[in-house]
Design an enzyme around this catalytic site. Structure first.
Site, mmCIF file in Angstrom:
data_model
loop_
_atom_site.group_PDB
_atom_site.id
_atom_site.type_symbol
_atom_site.label_atom_id
_atom_site.label_comp_id
_atom_site.label_asym_id
_atom_site.label_seq_id
_atom_site.Cartn_x
_atom_site.Cartn_y
_atom_site.Cartn_z
ATOM 1 N N HIS A 95 -1.096 3.596 4.976
ATOM 2 C CA HIS A 95 -1.878 4.331 4.226
ATOM 3 C C HIS A 95 -1.918 5.674 4.826
ATOM 4 O O HIS A 95 -1.851 5.881 6.008
ATOM 5 C CB HIS A 95 -3.305 3.558 4.095
ATOM 6 C CG HIS A 95 -4.225 4.242 3.329
ATOM 7 N ND1 HIS A 95 -4.871 5.530 3.519
ATOM 8 C CD2 HIS A 95 -4.768 3.632 2.212
ATOM 9 C CE1 HIS A 95 -5.748 5.731 2.388
ATOM 10 N NE2 HIS A 95 -5.730 4.611 1.789
ATOM 11 N N ASP A 142 1.183 0.394 -5.334
ATOM 12 C CA ASP A 142 0.128 0.612 -5.878
ATOM 13 C C ASP A 142 -0.010 2.268 -6.414
ATOM 14 O O ASP A 142 -0.465 2.158 -7.606
ATOM 15 C CB ASP A 142 -1.397 0.460 -5.080
ATOM 16 C CG ASP A 142 -1.480 1.235 -3.804
ATOM 17 O OD1 ASP A 142 -0.529 1.612 -3.367
ATOM 18 O OD2 ASP A 142 -2.536 1.021 -3.298
ATOM 19 N N HIS A 143 0.503 2.980 -5.682
ATOM 20 C CA HIS A 143 0.712 4.206 -6.239
ATOM 21 C C HIS A 143 1.563 5.077 -5.035
ATOM 22 O O HIS A 143 1.850 4.790 -4.119
ATOM 23 C CB HIS A 143 -0.825 5.034 -6.112
ATOM 24 C CG HIS A 143 -1.721 4.667 -4.868
ATOM 25 N ND1 HIS A 143 -1.269 5.549 -3.548
ATOM 26 C CD2 HIS A 143 -2.441 3.847 -4.630
ATOM 27 C CE1 HIS A 143 -2.205 5.066 -2.696
ATOM 28 N NE2 HIS A 143 -2.844 4.025 -3.232
ATOM 29 N N GLU A 155 0.701 -1.124 0.042
ATOM 30 C CA GLU A 155 0.034 0.235 0.111
ATOM 31 C C GLU A 155 0.790 1.149 -0.123
ATOM 32 O O GLU A 155 1.713 1.270 0.919
ATOM 33 C CB GLU A 155 -0.886 0.024 1.086
ATOM 34 C CG GLU A 155 -1.831 1.023 1.483
ATOM 35 C CD GLU A 155 -2.698 1.585 -0.025
ATOM 36 O OE1 GLU A 155 -3.302 0.618 -0.344
ATOM 37 O OE2 GLU A 155 -3.014 2.678 -0.228
ATOM 38 N N THR A 205 -6.092 2.768 -5.460
ATOM 39 C CA THR A 205 -5.873 1.197 -5.180
ATOM 40 C C THR A 205 -6.704 0.605 -6.150
ATOM 41 O O THR A 205 -6.155 -0.430 -6.915
ATOM 42 C CB THR A 205 -6.261 0.684 -3.852
ATOM 43 O OG1 THR A 205 -5.335 1.328 -2.906
ATOM 44 C CG2 THR A 205 -6.290 -0.627 -3.564
HETATM 45 C C1 GP9 Z 1 -8.872 0.078 1.304
HETATM 46 C C2 GP9 Z 1 -7.699 0.362 0.557
HETATM 47 C C3 GP9 Z 1 -7.336 1.943 0.303
HETATM 48 O O1 GP9 Z 1 -9.476 -1.191 1.230
HETATM 49 O O2 GP9 Z 1 -7.216 -0.367 -0.235
HETATM 50 O O3 GP9 Z 1 -7.491 2.483 -0.992
HETATM 51 P P1 GP9 Z 1 -6.749 3.720 -1.385
HETATM 52 O O4 GP9 Z 1 -7.494 4.874 -0.501
HETATM 53 O O5 GP9 Z 1 -5.379 3.676 -1.249
HETATM 54 O O6 GP9 Z 1 -7.151 3.988 -2.972
HETATM 55 MN MN MN Z 2 -3.566 2.331 -2.134
#
Ligand code: GP9
Ligand code: MN
Length: 652
Positions: free
Chosen positions: A383, A442-443, A222, A266
C-alpha cells in the site's frame, strides 16, 4: 483510537477544544446567573454525549450520530441490554468536569460574577473558536488528504477533528443521502431491470459449473497493477509466485482487465466485486451506503443458493471503509479484522499487519471454516507509500528517484512472497484440490501524478493520459486444479467479476441486478467504463474528453461521421450504465426488488464479536472444516514463513 505519529496525537489532544469553546461560549450570551446555569447544562449534555459515545464505541467500534440514533432502534435495544455489562467505573470520569464546576461554585471557591459580558467579547470568543476549528481542519487535511471527501473511516474523522465535528459531518451526509433515497420509488427499479434485460449477456456454457461446490478463496492484491506480472528489476522477477500462477495451465488469467474505482479505492473495488454495482465517483459507496442499503451480494447469494460459509479476513482495523457494517449488509457470516490477530509494533506497517504475519495467523481461522467456504483475504502491505522495514527488503528499490514509486517493487515483492507461502500451505494441506482461488488487484498503485517515474519504470520515452489509462490494468486470475486455463485477452473490469464467478460456480444468475457480465462469454461487449465516464474497448479509448485508438495510442483527431457516431454511442452507453447503477445505490433501489429465490439480508443477524464467532466455529456440528478432516488437529505447522518477525515462533 490508534493515533500514530506526532501530528495525529497532537490533533487528538487539541481537537475537543474548539468545539468546547464554541458550545460553552453560547452560555456567555446570557446574563447573570442564567449564563452559569446554561453553561453547566451544556457541559452536562456534552458529558452525556461523551459517555454515550464511550459505551457505544465499546460495543460497536463506531461513534454515535444522528443517523444511528434515528434509524437503529434495534441497536439501542441491544445496547440497552448490555449497558450495565459494558460500563466501567472509569467511564464516569466523563462527568468529572461538571462535578468540579458545581462544587467550585457551590463552595463559592469561584464567585458568581453577574456583570454581563459585552456582545463584542462573546462574539469574538465564538469567532476564535470557529477559526480554531478551521485551523484544526486544515492541519488534518494536510496530514490526511481526502479526509472528508473520501469518507474512509469514522475513526479517522474523530481522531483528527473530534466527536462533535463528526456528528455534524455525519448529519450532513445523512441528510444528503436520505433526500436522494426519498425521491426513489418502485418505477426506478423497473427501468433498471428493463435496461439490464435489454443488455443481458449470456454466460459461456463451456464454463458453467466447472467449479461447482468448490471453496472460493478470493485474494485481494492491494494496489497491484498488471504491469508487475513478469516485471523484472535488476534481472530479478518482482513477483515470481504470481507470475507462475498467471502462466499455469490451470489458471484463467485476463490481461486486459481494468480496475474501475473512483475515490473509494479498495472499498469500491470490494463493492463492485461483491455486488456488480459501481462504486461512487466521489466518496465511497461502501462507507456511505454500506450500513443502510439493501444488497444482493456474493456472500448472501452463495450461502443461500449453495450453502457456503462466508468470511473476510483482514489485518487492519474493522472500522476502516465501514467494513464492520457493510459486510453485515452484504451478508458475511464472519469478519475477522485486526482485533482477531496478535498485533505487535513489529508486525504492523501502514494500515495493517504485514501480509506474511497476517497469513500465518489466519491459518487457525481458515482451517476452522465449514466447507465449502467463500473467503476473502485482504492484503495490505503493498500500500502507498510502499515502505517496508529493512529486514523485509529482499529486492532493491527502483531508481526513478520518485520516492513514492521506488519502493513499489519492494512491497509487491513482499506480497508475492507471502502469497507463495500461503500457496505452499494450501498445497500441503490438500486444500488446493477443492478450492478455486481468485486473485485480483484492487486499483492502481502508482497514481497519475507520477508520469515521469512511470515512463522510466516501463522504459518508455514518455507517459501521457492515455498511458495512464493503460496503467489501470490489474490482474484477474482464476486458479484451480483441473481448470482449463488460458490467458484471455477479453477487455473487462471489476464490475464483471461476480457474474463470471457465479457462472464458474454454476449458480444461475438471471434475475439479479448486476451491471457486469460473464467475461468468458463469447458475446462479452468489451466496453470497460471508468468511474469518471472515460472508457476503453479493444479499438477505442476515451481519456479526459479525448478519444484514442487503443492499439496505437494515437489520438483520434478528425473522426468521420461514422466514427463520431460510434464514439458518442459508446460514451453514452457508459454514462447510462454508470448513472443507472448510481441510482440503484443512492436510491437504495434493491429494497424494492424481491426476487423469489432471495431472502433479504438482515444485518442484525450477524455478530462479528470475536468470542461469539470462535465459539461458533468450534461447535461440534462443524464436520466439514479442514481442521475436522485433519483429525481435529491444526495444520498450523504446515505453514512455513520466512518472516523475520516470527523467527522465534513461541513469541506468538
Ligand atoms: C485498509 C485498506 C486500504 O484497510 O484496505 O484501502 P485503500 O487506501 O487502498 O483504499
Ligand atoms: Mn486498496
Amino acid at each position: 483510537m490508534g493515533a500514530v505519529g506526532p501530528m495525529q496525537n497532537f490533533l487528538l489532544l487539541i481537537n475537543p477544544l474548539p468545539a468546547g469553546m464554541l458550545l460553552l461560549g453560547i452560555g456567555l450570551f446570557f446574563k447573570g446567573r442564567k449564563s452559569y446555569w446554561i453553561i453547566i447544562i451544556i457541559d452536562l449534555l456534552l458529558s452525556i454525549w461523551l459517555f454515550a459515545n464511550i459505551l457505544y464505541y465499546r460495543e460497536f467500534s463506531n461513534f454515535l450520530s444522528l443517523s444511528i440514533i434515528k434509524t437503529s432502534g434495534s441497536t439501542a435495544d441491544n445496547l440497552g441490554k448490555s449497558i450495565v455489562g459494558i460500563t466501567k467505573p472509569s467511564d464516569f470520569l466523563a462527568f468529572i468536569d461538571v462535578l468540579i464546576v458545581v462544587i467550585l461554585l457551590a463552595t463559592k471557591l469561584i464567585k458568581i460574577d453577574i456583570r454581563p459580558l459585552k456582545l463584542k467579547v462573546t462574539s469574538l470568543i465564538e469567532v476564535l473558536a470557529l477559526s480554531f476549528m478551521g485551523f484544526n481542519l486544515l492541519m488534518a487535511q494536510h496530514d490526511r488528504s481526502g479526509l472528508l471527501t473520501r469518507t474512509f473511516d469514522n475513526n479517522y474523522i474523530v481522531k483528527y477533528l473530534g466527536m462533535n465535528e463528526y456528528a455534524i459531518y455525519d448529519g450532513f451526509k445523512t441528510a444528503q443521502t436520505s433526500a436522494q433515497m426519498a425521491k426513489a420509488n418502485v418505477s426506478d427499479i423497473k427501468s433498471v431491470r428493463k435496461y439490464l434485460k435489454a443488455n443481458y449477456v449470456k454466460p459461456n456454457p463451456e464454463y458453467t459449473g466447472v467449479a461447482k461446490g468448490k471453496n472460493v478463496l478470493v485474494i485481494h492484491l492491494e494496489s497491484f497493477q498488471q504491469f508487475l506480472i513478469g516485471y523484472k528489476w535488476k534481472g530479478k522477477e518482482v513477483t515470481p509466485n504470481l507470475n507462475k500462477i498467471y502462466h499455469a495451465k490451470d489458471t484463467i488469467s485476463f490481461d486486459n482487465f481494468f480496475n474501475q474505482v473512483g475515490q473509494g479505492k479498495t472499498s469500491d473495488a470490494e463493492m463492485m466485486l461483491e455486488n456488480s454495482l459501481y462504486g461512487l465517483q466521489s466518496g465511497s459507496a461502501m462507507s456511505s451506503y454500506g450500513t443502510s442499503n439493501t444488497f444482493e451480494s456474493a456472500p448472501a447469494i452463495l450461502s443461500q443458493k449453495a450453502g457456503y460459509t462466508t468470511a473476510v479476513m483482514h489485518g487492519g482495523a474493522g472500522s476502516f471503509w465501514n467494513r464492520n457494517n457493510a459486510y453485515k449488509s452484504f451478508g458475511y457470516q464472519y469478519f475477522m479484522p485486526l482485533s482477531y490477530y496478535v498485533n505487535k509494533p513489529d508486525y504492523y506497517i501502514g494500515y495493517g499487519l504485514k501480509d506474511k504475519i497476517f497469513f500465518d495467523q489466519s491459518i487457525k481461522y481458515i482451517e476452522k471454516l465449514p466447507q465449502p467456504f467463500y473467503l476473502k483475504m485482504i492484503t495490505v502491505t503493498n500500500h502507498y507509500p510502499y515502505q517496508i522495514d529493512k529486514k523485509n527488503q529482499t529486492i532493491s528499490k527502483t531508481d526513478t528517484n520518485d520516492e513514492t514509486v521506488d519502493g513499489y517493487v519492494q512491497t509487491a515483492h513482499y506480497l508475492d512472497q507471502a502469497i507463495g507461502e500461503l500457496m505452499k500451505w494450501m498445497h500441503k494441506t490438500g486444500l488446493d484440490k477443492n478450492t478455486l482461488i481468485m486473485f485480483y488487484g484492487d486499483h492502481y498503485g502508482i497514481s497519475g501524478n507520477h508520469h515521469k517515474a512511470s515512463a522510466q519504470l516501463l522504459k518508455k520515452e514518455s507517459f501521457n493520459d492515455f498511458d495512464n489509462l493503460q496503467f489501470q490494468r490489474v490482474p484477474l486470475m482464476f486458479h484451480m486444479k483441473g481448470l482449463k486455463g488460458k490467458i484471455d485477452p477479453t477487455y473487462g473490469g471489476e464490475i464483471d467479476v461476480l457474474p463470471t464467478l457465479l457462472n464458474l460456480l454454476g449458480i444461475k444468475n438471471q434475475d439479479t441486478i448486476q451491471f457486469g457480465h460473464d467475461l468468458l462469454s463469447k458475446d462479452a461487449p468489451q466496453l470497460v467504463a471508468q468511474r469518471n465516464g472515460d472508457f476503453i474497448t479493444p479499438e477505442y479509448a476515451k481519456v479526459s474528453g479525448s478519444y484514442y485508438y487503443t492499439k496505437t495510442g494515437k489520438k483520434i483527431v478528425d473522426p468521420d461521421k461514422k466514427l463520431r457516431t460510434k464514439l458518442s454511442s459508446l460514451s453514452n452507453q457508459v454514462t447510462t450504465q454508470l448513472s443507472l447503477s448510481d441510482r440503484v445505490i443512492d436510491g437504495n433501489l434493491l429494497r424494492f426488488y424481491k426476487p423469489v429465490w432471495f431472502e433479504k439480508v438482515k444485518p442484525s443477524d450477524y455478530d462479528y464479536n470475536k468470542e461469539v464467532a470462535l465459539k461458533k466455529l468450534d461447535s461440534s456440528s462443524n464436520k466439514t472444516s479442514l481442521w475436522y478432516k485433519n483429525h481435529k488437529k491444526t495444520t498450523q505447522s504446515k505453514f512455513k514463513t520466512d518472516a523475520p518477525e516470527l523467527k522465534n515462533k513461541s513469541a506468538k
